[in-house]
Design a protein around this motif. Structure first.
Motif, short mmCIF file in Angstrom:
data_model
loop_
_atom_site.label_atom_id
_atom_site.label_comp_id
_atom_site.label_asym_id
_atom_site.label_seq_id
_atom_site.Cartn_x
_atom_site.Cartn_y
_atom_site.Cartn_z
N GLY A 34 0.84 -1.59 0.21
CA GLY A 34 0.05 0.30 -0.20
C GLY A 34 0.74 1.24 0.17
O GLY A 34 0.60 2.18 0.50
N ILE A 35 2.16 1.42 -0.91
CA ILE A 35 2.63 2.74 -0.80
C ILE A 35 1.68 3.97 -1.35
O ILE A 35 1.12 4.10 -2.37
CB ILE A 35 4.09 2.20 -1.71
N THR A 36 2.04 4.63 -0.65
CA THR A 36 1.82 6.00 -0.98
C THR A 36 2.80 7.31 -1.83
O THR A 36 2.07 8.09 -1.57
CB THR A 36 0.76 6.11 0.51
N GLY A 37 3.92 7.04 -0.80
CA GLY A 37 4.84 8.11 -1.76
C GLY A 37 5.89 7.34 -1.50
O GLY A 37 6.50 6.48 -0.34
N MET A 38 7.11 8.25 -2.76
CA MET A 38 8.46 7.28 -2.47
C MET A 38 9.58 8.77 -2.62
O MET A 38 9.23 9.24 -3.20
CB MET A 38 8.26 6.59 -3.54
N VAL A 39 9.91 8.59 -2.19
CA VAL A 39 11.56 9.33 -2.69
C VAL A 39 12.95 8.85 -2.46
O VAL A 39 13.54 8.16 -1.98
CB VAL A 39 11.38 10.90 -1.51
N SER A 40 13.95 9.29 -2.87
CA SER A 40 15.60 9.13 -2.79
C SER A 40 16.23 10.38 -2.21
O SER A 40 15.59 11.43 -2.75
CB SER A 40 15.90 9.13 -4.33
N VAL A 41 16.91 10.21 -1.69
CA VAL A 41 18.00 10.85 -0.66
C VAL A 41 19.75 9.81 -0.94
O VAL A 41 19.70 8.84 -1.13
CB VAL A 41 17.90 10.31 0.73
N SER A 75 0.44 9.49 4.34
CA SER A 75 0.08 9.74 2.98
C SER A 75 1.10 10.06 2.48
O SER A 75 0.81 11.11 1.07
CB SER A 75 -0.98 11.06 3.03
N ALA A 76 1.99 10.29 2.80
CA ALA A 76 3.24 11.40 1.92
C ALA A 76 4.50 11.59 2.24
O ALA A 76 4.53 11.09 4.19
CB ALA A 76 2.99 12.81 1.21
N LEU A 77 5.48 11.76 1.36
CA LEU A 77 7.35 11.39 2.58
C LEU A 77 7.34 12.79 0.95
O LEU A 77 7.23 13.07 0.04
CB LEU A 77 7.59 10.55 1.62
N ARG A 78 8.76 13.40 2.25
CA ARG A 78 9.38 14.70 0.97
C ARG A 78 11.17 14.45 2.34
O ARG A 78 10.48 14.45 2.75
CB ARG A 78 8.66 16.02 1.54
N VAL A 79 12.02 15.12 1.26
CA VAL A 79 13.12 15.31 1.83
C VAL A 79 13.21 16.93 2.31
O VAL A 79 13.07 17.50 0.95
CB VAL A 79 13.81 14.18 1.17
N ALA A 94 4.16 12.36 6.39
CA ALA A 94 2.75 13.34 6.55
C ALA A 94 2.05 12.15 7.03
O ALA A 94 2.20 10.59 5.82
CB ALA A 94 2.49 14.00 5.81
N ALA A 95 0.69 12.21 7.88
CA ALA A 95 -0.44 10.88 7.68
C ALA A 95 -1.57 11.49 8.49
O ALA A 95 -1.77 11.61 9.38
CB ALA A 95 0.32 9.97 9.01
N GLN A 96 -2.10 11.01 7.24
CA GLN A 96 -3.78 11.43 7.00
C GLN A 96 -4.84 11.10 8.81
O GLN A 96 -5.10 11.61 8.67
CB GLN A 96 -4.10 11.66 6.22
N GLY A 97 -4.07 9.54 9.05
CA GLY A 97 -4.95 9.05 10.16
C GLY A 97 -4.47 9.74 11.43
O GLY A 97 -5.45 9.90 12.13
#
Length: 146
Positions: free
Chosen positions: A41-48, A95-99, A111-114
């Motif tokens: 149930g992946i809702t966001g991906m980011v690379s670092v 719900s989302a990931l940011r770097v 970020a988590a909506q629940g």
């Protein structure tokens, strides 16, 4: 080499592809979800980029955690960290990931909506994650269900 990683919010696991200059995609495997990983149930991906290495972080909205992988030669993913409620990350419905990079330090914002929360994770050596702060929505912040 360039790689593309893909996942479906209703699916399981992460697929890896090599991206050619022509735009053609060649499958390079990926990782499956398991009881020990937050890869469903992946809702966001980011690379670092950290310490000369590349890491991919995936957030699971259904399993409420973050899975971290090192991108190795050939686009393979090697698990380096799993962080969710069992590891001290109190989130629900990611719900989302940011770097973000601040003064040379890399952070992952979750970020988590629940749980109506924003969590700040420091990205350490080898891709490790450490919870450094968390804000829960209230009347002064107004980001409920981010």
């Amino acid at each position: 080499m360039s790689y593309l990683f893909a996942a479906r919010p209703q699916g399981s696991g992460i697929a890896a592809f090599e991206l050619a200059a022509s735009g053609a995609l060649t499958p390079r495997g990926g990782v499956a979800d398991s009881a020990a990983a937050y890869a469903g149930g992946i809702t966001g991906m980011v690379s670092v980029e950290a310490g000369g290495r590349t890491f991919l972080y995936a957030g699971s909205g259904t399993e409420n955690g973050v899975a971290g992988y090192e991108v190795t030669a050939g686009g393979a993913l090697r698990s380096v960290v799993q962080m969710g409620p069992a590891q001290g990350l109190p989130v629900q419905g990611l719900s989302a990931l940011r770097v973000v990079q601040i003064e040379g330090q890399t952070f992952l914002i979750v970020a988590a909506q629940g749980s109506s929360s924003l969590s700040v994770l420091a990205v350490g050596a080898g891709g490790a994650l450490t919870l450094v702060d968390q804000v829960i929505d209230d009347l002064g912040t107004r980001f409920q269900a981010v």
